[in-house]
Design a protein around this motif. Structure first.
Motif, short mmCIF file in Angstrom:
data_model
loop_
_atom_site.label_atom_id
_atom_site.label_comp_id
_atom_site.label_asym_id
_atom_site.label_seq_id
_atom_site.Cartn_x
_atom_site.Cartn_y
_atom_site.Cartn_z
N UNK A 66 0.84 -1.21 0.00
CA UNK A 66 0.00 0.00 0.00
C UNK A 66 0.87 1.25 0.00
N UNK A 67 1.96 1.17 0.77
CA UNK A 67 2.85 2.33 0.83
C UNK A 67 3.52 2.56 -0.51
N UNK A 68 3.96 1.48 -1.14
CA UNK A 68 4.64 1.60 -2.44
C UNK A 68 3.68 2.20 -3.47
N UNK A 69 2.41 1.76 -3.41
CA UNK A 69 1.41 2.32 -4.31
C UNK A 69 1.24 3.82 -4.09
N UNK A 70 1.20 4.19 -2.81
CA UNK A 70 1.07 5.61 -2.47
C UNK A 70 2.26 6.39 -3.01
N UNK A 98 10.31 16.85 3.85
CA UNK A 98 9.20 17.06 4.77
C UNK A 98 7.93 16.42 4.22
N UNK A 99 7.29 15.59 5.02
CA UNK A 99 6.08 14.90 4.57
C UNK A 99 6.37 13.65 3.76
N UNK A 142 9.29 10.22 3.02
CA UNK A 142 9.74 9.08 3.81
C UNK A 142 11.25 9.07 3.93
N UNK A 157 4.11 10.07 -9.44
CA UNK A 157 3.45 10.32 -10.72
C UNK A 157 2.92 11.75 -10.79
N UNK A 158 2.51 12.26 -9.64
CA UNK A 158 2.00 13.63 -9.60
C UNK A 158 3.10 14.65 -9.33
N UNK A 161 4.18 5.61 -5.50
CA UNK A 161 4.07 5.68 -6.98
C UNK A 161 3.11 6.79 -7.37
N UNK A 162 1.95 6.85 -6.68
CA UNK A 162 0.95 7.88 -6.97
C UNK A 162 1.53 9.26 -6.78
N UNK A 163 2.27 9.43 -5.69
CA UNK A 163 2.83 10.74 -5.38
C UNK A 163 3.87 11.13 -6.43
N UNK A 215 5.35 14.77 -6.88
CA UNK A 215 5.62 15.14 -5.49
C UNK A 215 6.93 14.49 -5.04
#
Lengths: 253, 283
Positions: free
Chosen positions: A212-216, A231-232, A234, A222-223, A218-220, A225
């Protein structure tokens, strides 16, 4: 002799400020002092007359315009009680203002709200939060920004404070205002081991959570981030870019 | 002097367990210590091993203080008759005995009688409750992060959120984690399935509401630096897709699915938006 009298007079005056007395009570360490002007501005108190009765008298008590001793004796206890509730509710609004946030920032830096008990959070300072904005529903909880979780206060004195005196929005507002103190999150997790072997179902759940973290991540990414060591984001070691390898090497050990 | 000390004689083990801050320990059964098999390898880890063992078992132990002149003679005569090993002084011996007891304790609590004794302590909530709000006061289990003595202090494991915490009282902050060991919580949870049942009830109770910071009732977007980034840490599979995905994690993380799963990512975002709409409407 005259000067002596003057000194004792002023010191007793000083200790009789209602707010100072309130903040001095054991267990009220989470509260900051609310400016008199903020309390006297009726606009800031909109709607609070539904929560407490005799609002004008209570304001006068809090701002020391009226001494509680001058009130009829049978009402004093309820007045004092309601004054504390009112102060708490005003406090919840005040700490969302710029001045209030700055005062709470000082307290955060001093660790007045305690530190996260989670081992992997490495004593990250906590922030108070309410689960509801209505009083008398839930007691105050503590929010750790590093693991984004809620904790019960350590001391029994703190766990009876109403959560509404801090409100549900406070930590979110705090980090909007002070983005520099948003922590870098830790990826570390704990899996119970028996004689060095990880317990399978805990390990499996842990793998799923990691997914789930890896997916998150990837999502970030991709956008656009930034997430590694900002900060914010990992905490990232060069090795941790390949969690599967890491997993394998860990299981080999 | 002849009868009085006999009357109020307290065994060393009981004394140790009653010390301030030692309330996580259980008394180790005398038979367990007397069985040499259980002590395999400890003699190399503990200085003055034999004397320490005798202290724990309340045998007569000779310390340096008992033989002041003998020591002087030994030193003087350049240890000619040094077949007898050097005698420890009392403070050193006390430390060794505590270390040895701790290491035996770590072994004892993963034996059957030890597990039972610790389980009843767990039942009575003697190790404290989980500070996490969503664990609803789940009882904690002491754990060491390493089995080597002198490395880390004791930690507390919560079987509900599967995480480790620092004891809330400072009196436990000088207790060695190795005196409980890394194996104990995993074994306790497996030996007493009731613990896992208690956890399941709590997880189901709180799984529906997923907590995240809100500002005036609005969730914060995960793309924001202050947005939710740690939800995965305490997540449990809920929907059937998530459960399938969970089953795929049986032996390793199915990483190749992540890169091809772009459409599902979009779905996730869509769901998030829907949630926001709901909160706006309800607020």
């Amino acid at each position: 002799m005259a000067t002596e009298e003057y000194v004792t007079d002023s010191s007793s005056d000083f200790t009789e400020y209602w707010i100072d007395l309130f903040l001095g009570i054991k267990g009220n360490e989470y509260f900051c002092d609310v400016d008199d002007e903020y309390i006297r501005d009726r606009f800031n108190l909109t709607g609070l007359n539904q929560e407490v009765s005799k609002l004008p008298t209570l304001i006068d008590i809090i701002t020391d315009l009226v001494d509680i001793e001058s009130q009829p004796e049978e009402h004093r206890d309820t007045l004092e009680h309601n004054a504390r509730i009112l102060y708490g509710l005003i406090h919840a609004r005040y700490i969302l203002t710029s001045r209030g946030l700055n005062k709470m920032f000082e307290k955060y830096r001093n660790g007045d709200f305690g530190y996260c008990p989670r081992v992997h959070c490495q004593l990250h300072p906590l922030l108070p939060i309410g689960l509801n904005d209505q009083p008398r529903l839930n007691s105050v909880k503590l929010y750790c920004a590093k693991c984004e979780d809620l904790f019960n206060p350590k001391s029994a004195r703190h766990s009876v404070i109403d959560g509404a005196y801090f409100g549900t929005s406070f930590p979110a507002m705090f980090f909007q205002n002070f983005p520099q103190v948003i922590p870098i999150h830790s990826k570390e997790t704990y899996v119970p081991k028996v004689f060095g072997f990880k317990l399978h179902e805990y390990s499996k759940l842990n793998r799923w959570r990691e997914l789930q973290r890896i997916k998150l991540e990837k999502r970030l990414v991709k956008n656009g981030v930034q997430i590694s060591n900002v900060v914010g984001g990992f905490v990232t070691d060069p090795v941790e870019d390949h969690p599967q390898e890491l997993e394998q090497s860990a299981s080999r050990q | 002097m002849p009868s009085d000390p006999e009357d109020d004689y307290i065994p060393w083990i009981q004394q140790f367990c009653e010390l301030f801050g030692h309330d996580y320990f259980v008394p180790v059964a005398q038979e367990f210590i007397e069985d040499d098999f259980n002590l395999t390898g400890l003699s190399s880890q503990v200085p003055y091993y034999r004397e320490a063992l005798y202290t724990i078992l309340d045998y007569q132990v000779e310390t340096a203080e008992d033989h002041p002149d003998e020591k002087a003679i030994l030193n003087g005569s350049h240890s000619n008759n040094n077949t007898k090993t050097e005698l420890p002084n009392k403070a050193l011996l006390a430390r060794s005995a505590e270390l040895l007891y701790g290491l035996i304790h770590a072994r004892y609590i993963i034996s059957k009688p030890g597990l039972t004794a610790m389980a009843s302590k767990f039942e009575r909530n003697e190790f404290g409750s989980c500070p996490r709000y969503f664990c609803d006061g789940m009882h904690l289990i002491p754990v060491g992060s390493t089995d080597m003595a002198g490395q880390e202090t004791v930690r507390l494991y919560c079987p509900c959120c599967n995480d480790i915490y620092i004891p809330s009282s400072s009196r436990y902050l000088n207790i060695d984690g190795a005196f409980f060991g890394t194996t104990f919580p995993g074994l306790l949870v497996k030996m007493f399935p009731e613990i896992e049942n208690q956890c399941r009830i709590r997880i189901n109770k709180f799984n529906q509401n997923d907590f995240g910071l809100k500002l005036f009732g609005f969730k914060i977007n995960e793309l924001s630096a202050s947005g939710p980034r740690m939800k995965w840490l305490k997540m449990h599979p809920k929907s059937s897709e998530e459960k399938d995905e969970y089953n795929n994690c049986e032996y390793s993380i199915p990483l190749d699915e992540v890169s091809t799963g772009d459409e599902s990512d979009m779905d996730d975002n869509g769901e998030d938006l829907d949630d926001d709409d709901k909160t706006m409407a309800s607020e």
